[in-house]
Motif scaffolding. Sequence first.
Motif, PDB file in Angstrom:
ATOM      1  N   ASP A 199       0.852  -1.191   0.000  1.00  0.00           N
ATOM      2  CA  ASP A 199       0.000   0.000   0.000  1.00  0.00           C
ATOM      3  C   ASP A 199       0.886   1.240   0.000  1.00  0.00           C
ATOM      4  OD1 ASP A 199      -1.791   2.034   0.428  1.00  0.00           O
ATOM      5  OD2 ASP A 199      -2.692   1.169   2.233  1.00  0.00           O
ATOM      6  N   ALA A 200       0.846   2.005  -1.078  1.00  0.00           N
ATOM      7  CA  ALA A 200       1.703   3.179  -1.200  1.00  0.00           C
ATOM      8  C   ALA A 200       1.348   4.274  -0.205  1.00  0.00           C
ATOM      9  CB  ALA A 200       1.637   3.729  -2.621  1.00  0.00           C
ATOM     10  N   SER A 201       0.166   4.207   0.379  1.00  0.00           N
ATOM     11  CA  SER A 201      -0.229   5.224   1.357  1.00  0.00           C
ATOM     12  C   SER A 201       0.305   4.921   2.747  1.00  0.00           C
ATOM     13  CB  SER A 201      -1.757   5.342   1.426  1.00  0.00           C
ATOM     14  OG  SER A 201      -2.337   4.188   2.017  1.00  0.00           O
ATOM     15  N   ASP A 202       0.878   3.742   2.931  1.00  0.00           N
ATOM     16  CA  ASP A 202       1.388   3.301   4.234  1.00  0.00           C
ATOM     17  C   ASP A 202       2.897   3.569   4.280  1.00  0.00           C
ATOM     18  OD1 ASP A 202       2.442   1.803   6.392  1.00  0.00           O
ATOM     19  OD2 ASP A 202       0.815   0.335   6.267  1.00  0.00           O
ATOM     20  N   ARG A 203       3.288   4.598   5.012  1.00  0.00           N
ATOM     21  CA  ARG A 203       4.691   4.990   5.057  1.00  0.00           C
ATOM     22  C   ARG A 203       5.591   3.863   5.534  1.00  0.00           C
ATOM     23  NH1 ARG A 203       6.009   8.864   9.785  1.00  0.00           N
ATOM     24  NH2 ARG A 203       5.797   6.829  10.809  1.00  0.00           N
ATOM     25  N   ASP A 204       5.220   3.229   6.629  1.00  0.00           N
ATOM     26  CA  ASP A 204       6.074   2.191   7.191  1.00  0.00           C
ATOM     27  C   ASP A 204       6.187   0.994   6.250  1.00  0.00           C
ATOM     28  OD1 ASP A 204       6.501   3.759   9.412  1.00  0.00           O
ATOM     29  OD2 ASP A 204       4.971   2.775  10.626  1.00  0.00           O
ATOM     30  N   ALA A 205       5.080   0.658   5.578  1.00  0.00           N
ATOM     31  CA  ALA A 205       5.122  -0.453   4.624  1.00  0.00           C
ATOM     32  C   ALA A 205       6.041  -0.123   3.451  1.00  0.00           C
ATOM     33  CB  ALA A 205       3.714  -0.764   4.123  1.00  0.00           C
ATOM     34  N   THR A 206       6.008   1.125   3.002  1.00  0.00           N
ATOM     35  CA  THR A 206       6.866   1.538   1.893  1.00  0.00           C
ATOM     36  C   THR A 206       8.338   1.482   2.290  1.00  0.00           C
ATOM     37  OG1 THR A 206       5.155   2.946   0.922  1.00  0.00           O
ATOM     38  CG2 THR A 206       7.441   3.457   0.357  1.00  0.00           C
ATOM     39  N   ILE A 207       8.649   1.973   3.479  1.00  0.00           N
ATOM     40  CA  ILE A 207      10.032   1.942   3.954  1.00  0.00           C
ATOM     41  C   ILE A 207      10.526   0.499   4.087  1.00  0.00           C
ATOM     42  CG2 ILE A 207      11.509   2.431   5.946  1.00  0.00           C
ATOM     43  CD1 ILE A 207       9.876   5.021   6.330  1.00  0.00           C
ATOM     44  N   THR A 208       9.679  -0.356   4.669  1.00  0.00           N
ATOM     45  CA  THR A 208      10.055  -1.767   4.830  1.00  0.00           C
ATOM     46  C   THR A 208      10.262  -2.430   3.474  1.00  0.00           C
ATOM     47  OG1 THR A 208       8.888  -1.940   6.943  1.00  0.00           O
ATOM     48  CG2 THR A 208       9.336  -3.990   5.769  1.00  0.00           C
ATOM     49  N   LEU A 209       9.389  -2.128   2.521  1.00  0.00           N
ATOM     50  CA  LEU A 209       9.525  -2.687   1.176  1.00  0.00           C
ATOM     51  C   LEU A 209      10.876  -2.347   0.581  1.00  0.00           C
ATOM     52  CD1 LEU A 209       8.398  -3.903  -1.520  1.00  0.00           C
ATOM     53  CD2 LEU A 209       7.550  -1.599  -2.023  1.00  0.00           C
ATOM     54  N   LEU A 210      11.282  -1.085   0.665  1.00  0.00           N
ATOM     55  CA  LEU A 210      12.567  -0.683   0.084  1.00  0.00           C
ATOM     56  C   LEU A 210      13.740  -1.303   0.835  1.00  0.00           C
ATOM     57  CD1 LEU A 210      12.932   1.188  -2.393  1.00  0.00           C
ATOM     58  CD2 LEU A 210      10.664   1.380  -1.376  1.00  0.00           C
TER      59      LEU A 210
END
Length: 237
Positions: free
Chosen positions: A59-70
């Motif tokens: 989910d691109a709106s989820d900051r923590d999920a985006t950081i973890t993905l990268l």
Amino acid sequence: MSGSTARKILIIGGSRGIGAAIVGRFAAEGDDVSFTWSGSQEAADAVAVRTGARAIRSDASDRDATITLLQDTGPLDVLVYNSAVLLPGDPLTLKPDSVDHLIDVNIRGPYFASVEAARQMKRGGRIILIGSVHGDRMPFEGITAYGMSKSALQGLARGLARDLGARDITVNVVQPGPTNTDMNPDDGLLAQAMHDEMALKRHGTAEDVAHLVAYLAGPFARGITGAMHTIDGGFGA
């Protein structure tokens, strides 16, 4: 950034439209391509099967999920941030939560994705943000929040270009105009109004945009950074 070695590429938002075309373009070059999706698994699976790319639900709106993905993805050669929310309507009546969601996807998402990618990105890497001609021009009512978010990408790209230049990492924005996708079909209700504003009286294609992205990720664009690249059929001329 060229040769027989496959580049590691991540496209944030690659299951449909412009994003899917970008996935296909890089996959056709033999790159190691992954893309995220958050809406239709069927659409994501279709792109994965067609291109051989890896589909990752995020989910691109989820900051923590985006950081973890990268963090989990590891060092990239190319990051493309394509996810976006279009929220048309009178700013006096739009729901604040909806505007916050747009800001999360269209501004916070590319900021945190780009910064986190840069932590591990290889020297000579490329960050490409998909913006919009509406970052430069606002010919219609009802797209204030969207235009604001696309203008924000310009400042992000200019700043990061300075901050990452010593590592030979380039940061650019691609700004499509009317493009024939499910979100903005070339036979839609607003198509004629858009064509009236354009020098070329037709929508562009997602593949047009993908080719420009591929150029900016390629060896001949190594001196281009902190710049906006508009591909809009003269919409903003």
